[in-house]
Design a protein around this motif. Sequence first.
Motif, PDB file in Angstrom:
ATOM      1  N   ARG A   1      66.537  39.235-107.571  1.00  0.00           N
ATOM      2  CA  ARG A   1      67.215  38.681-108.748  1.00  0.00           C
ATOM      3  C   ARG A   1      67.629  39.846-109.625  1.00  0.00           C
ATOM      4  N   LEU A   2      68.914  40.012-109.765  1.00  0.00           N
ATOM      5  CA  LEU A   2      69.423  41.226-110.407  1.00  0.00           C
ATOM      6  C   LEU A   2      70.436  40.879-111.480  1.00  0.00           C
ATOM      7  N   VAL A   3      70.191  41.378-112.696  1.00  0.00           N
ATOM      8  CA  VAL A   3      71.167  41.253-113.781  1.00  0.00           C
ATOM      9  C   VAL A   3      71.771  42.637-114.005  1.00  0.00           C
ATOM     10  N   VAL A   4      73.101  42.726-114.074  1.00  0.00           N
ATOM     11  CA  VAL A   4      73.754  44.001-114.363  1.00  0.00           C
ATOM     12  C   VAL A   4      74.555  43.847-115.642  1.00  0.00           C
ATOM     13  N   ALA A   5      74.388  44.778-116.569  1.00  0.00           N
ATOM     14  CA  ALA A   5      75.151  44.740-117.825  1.00  0.00           C
ATOM     15  C   ALA A   5      76.197  45.840-117.821  1.00  0.00           C
ATOM     16  N   GLY A   6      77.455  45.433-118.083  1.00  0.00           N
ATOM     17  CA  GLY A   6      78.565  46.385-118.119  1.00  0.00           C
ATOM     18  C   GLY A   6      79.584  46.064-117.053  1.00  0.00           C
ATOM     19  N   GLY A   7      80.856  46.006-117.436  1.00  0.00           N
ATOM     20  CA  GLY A   7      81.919  45.681-116.484  1.00  0.00           C
ATOM     21  C   GLY A   7      82.058  46.745-115.402  1.00  0.00           C
TER      22      GLY A   7
ATOM     23  N   ALA B   1      61.846  40.067-106.503  1.00  0.00           N
ATOM     24  CA  ALA B   1      61.549  40.662-107.808  1.00  0.00           C
ATOM     25  C   ALA B   1      62.786  40.676-108.697  1.00  0.00           C
ATOM     26  N   ALA B   2      62.522  40.767-110.005  1.00  0.00           N
ATOM     27  CA  ALA B   2      63.593  40.669-111.003  1.00  0.00           C
ATOM     28  C   ALA B   2      63.852  42.025-111.652  1.00  0.00           C
ATOM     29  N   LEU B   3      65.131  42.411-111.678  1.00  0.00           N
ATOM     30  CA  LEU B   3      65.510  43.734-112.207  1.00  0.00           C
ATOM     31  C   LEU B   3      66.742  43.600-113.082  1.00  0.00           C
ATOM     32  N   VAL B   4      66.769  44.376-114.170  1.00  0.00           N
ATOM     33  CA  VAL B   4      67.980  44.488-114.988  1.00  0.00           C
ATOM     34  C   VAL B   4      68.451  45.935-114.914  1.00  0.00           C
ATOM     35  N   LEU B   5      69.733  46.138-114.594  1.00  0.00           N
ATOM     36  CA  LEU B   5      70.337  47.462-114.656  1.00  0.00           C
ATOM     37  C   LEU B   5      71.388  47.413-115.752  1.00  0.00           C
ATOM     38  N   SER B   6      71.259  48.241-116.761  1.00  0.00           N
ATOM     39  CA  SER B   6      72.206  48.178-117.867  1.00  0.00           C
ATOM     40  C   SER B   6      72.898  49.523-118.078  1.00  0.00           C
ATOM     41  N   GLY B   7      74.197  49.532-117.839  1.00  0.00           N
ATOM     42  CA  GLY B   7      75.000  50.738-118.067  1.00  0.00           C
ATOM     43  C   GLY B   7      76.025  50.499-119.152  1.00  0.00           C
ATOM     44  N   SER B   8      75.867  49.411-119.874  1.00  0.00           N
ATOM     45  CA  SER B   8      76.819  49.092-120.943  1.00  0.00           C
ATOM     46  C   SER B   8      76.305  49.645-122.263  1.00  0.00           C
ATOM     47  N   CYS B   9      77.216  50.224-123.042  1.00  0.00           N
ATOM     48  CA  CYS B   9      76.829  50.738-124.361  1.00  0.00           C
ATOM     49  C   CYS B   9      77.481  49.905-125.455  1.00  0.00           C
TER      50      CYS B   9
ATOM     51  N   LEU C   1      70.818  37.221-102.400  1.00  0.00           N
ATOM     52  CA  LEU C   1      70.542  37.953-103.645  1.00  0.00           C
ATOM     53  C   LEU C   1      71.168  37.186-104.804  1.00  0.00           C
ATOM     54  N   SER C   2      70.372  36.907-105.837  1.00  0.00           N
ATOM     55  CA  SER C   2      70.919  36.286-107.053  1.00  0.00           C
ATOM     56  C   SER C   2      71.389  37.397-107.976  1.00  0.00           C
ATOM     57  N   LEU C   3      72.613  37.266-108.431  1.00  0.00           N
ATOM     58  CA  LEU C   3      73.253  38.360-109.159  1.00  0.00           C
ATOM     59  C   LEU C   3      73.954  37.804-110.391  1.00  0.00           C
ATOM     60  N   ALA C   4      73.669  38.395-111.558  1.00  0.00           N
ATOM     61  CA  ALA C   4      74.410  38.018-112.770  1.00  0.00           C
ATOM     62  C   ALA C   4      75.079  39.275-113.306  1.00  0.00           C
ATOM     63  N   LEU C   5      76.398  39.211-113.430  1.00  0.00           N
ATOM     64  CA  LEU C   5      77.166  40.381-113.842  1.00  0.00           C
ATOM     65  C   LEU C   5      77.731  40.105-115.234  1.00  0.00           C
ATOM     66  N   LYS C   6      77.252  40.864-116.198  1.00  0.00           N
ATOM     67  CA  LYS C   6      77.586  40.570-117.593  1.00  0.00           C
ATOM     68  C   LYS C   6      78.462  41.672-118.158  1.00  0.00           C
ATOM     69  N   SER C   7      79.642  41.343-118.642  1.00  0.00           N
ATOM     70  CA  SER C   7      80.411  42.416-119.251  1.00  0.00           C
ATOM     71  C   SER C   7      79.864  42.659-120.655  1.00  0.00           C
ATOM     72  N   GLY C   8      80.101  43.867-121.151  1.00  0.00           N
ATOM     73  CA  GLY C   8      79.404  44.424-122.308  1.00  0.00           C
ATOM     74  C   GLY C   8      79.144  43.476-123.452  1.00  0.00           C
ATOM     75  N   ASN C   9      80.190  42.851-123.962  1.00  0.00           N
ATOM     76  CA  ASN C   9      80.000  42.124-125.213  1.00  0.00           C
ATOM     77  C   ASN C   9      79.575  40.677-125.048  1.00  0.00           C
TER      78      ASN C   9
END
Length: 439
Positions: free
Chosen positions: A366-372, A264-272, A411-419
């Motif tokens: 499949r996990l995308v995380v937003a925020g360093g 399953a596909a999930l986005v966790l976003s803790g970046s403002c 686990l597929s992981l994409a780690l995106k820093s804020g900007n």
Amino acid sequence: MSIVLGAIADDFTGATDLANNLVRAGMRCIQTIGVPDHDLDADDVDAVVVALKSRSCPAEQAVNDSLTALAWLQAQGARQIFFKYCSTFDSTPRGNIGPVADALLERLWATQQEQVKGEQTVMVPAFPVNGRTVYQGHLFVGDRLLNDSGMQHHPLNPMRDADLVRVLAQQTPHPVGLLAHATLDQGAEAAQAHLAELRRKGIRHVICDTLDENDLTVLAETLVDLALVTGGSGLGQTLPEVYRRRGWLAPVANAGQLAPSSGAALVLSGSCSRATLGQVEHFLTSHEGFALDPLTLADSDTQIEEALAFARARLDETTPVLIYASASPEQVEQAQQRLGAAQAGELVERAMARLARELVGTGVGRLVVAGGETSGAVVSGLGVTELRIGEQIDPGVPWTQTQVAGRDAPLSLALKSGNFGGVDFFTRAFAALGQGATS
Ligand code: ADP
């Protein structure tokens, strides 16, 4: 099998940025989080980037951690070592770029003299596609000098001088020289002759001008025989081609090839950050999301349970789900005033780490995380120590893959820093994986 390039990066997202460029230039690449306690167990790897947290810590710790990373990379057979820092030369007057470069050079000198062409290294921070260039030793961000680019106000390492020869001279007892654009323009042989001349004069560190991609190509040819190069991720675009010409690196069809993704596909976003807020808003126009609020998280774990129930009811292989704490500057300020900035941040990071652990344990693949910082919390919550770097989604952000406890498939992981990332980053990321989870 021996790796060709061993890199030591002074922060996590900087490590990913370099790894991403290496993969795009045809090197199969692993990023480790800290120094592994075991040898590399894959034989299809050309480069390893060890991510440290050594940018803003005391110089002594940065030196010790970097030397530990060096020893590990040498044990993996690395032919060349790359000390990676930010393209804006982020450092304080006391370091850590100078002290770490000195320590690495001295250790390399002591342990593999035959490979070291004299006790000298170079500084190539430039990343022209991102507007970071160096001319006459002065660093520009776009059309502004570094000290007029906003970096003069950085909270941890304000950069108030664009003259890198002068900046680095404050961080090392050894003389600092310049490889100027006029010399680079004459090609790699002229540049090498200039470096040799500086070496004869005892100049240990050389700041390199770089105006464009062509300069990076000449620099890669010039520097390929140095045991140690230092700089930003730009040089990672051009070194691999020279390695191939040397026969050190075999051409591969797709260096960013990962195993098929599943789950399953999930986005966790803790970046403002502004870019993330736009991405969250855009995603919510066509998908469901659950908002976390630090003020509620401070009272009990009930909201985490609700978020888990929300996600579990919706997670499937075709539609991504979002859980986010991302909030407007006013909301963030309100939470920070009530809880303190550190406490508010920590509550969110702890919640994100737990959500990642529990949901990966029950089907998220499949996990995308937003925020360093958020990515750091999630990665350590999942116990991730190694990432194989895949294809780029948006500049600087690749898909990666890792093995985690409690999940047989990777686990597929994409780690995106804020900007980072375009406004439709979240949906496009899953679409790029090529299976399900596209709408
Ligand atoms: P970025 O890469 O955009 O800087 P980070 O994850 O590094 O993102 O930093 C964002 C920080 O803000 C994290 O510590 C996170 O826990 C915190 N945070 C997230 N949402 C909120 C919120 N609603 N109120 C206060 N702090 C928050």
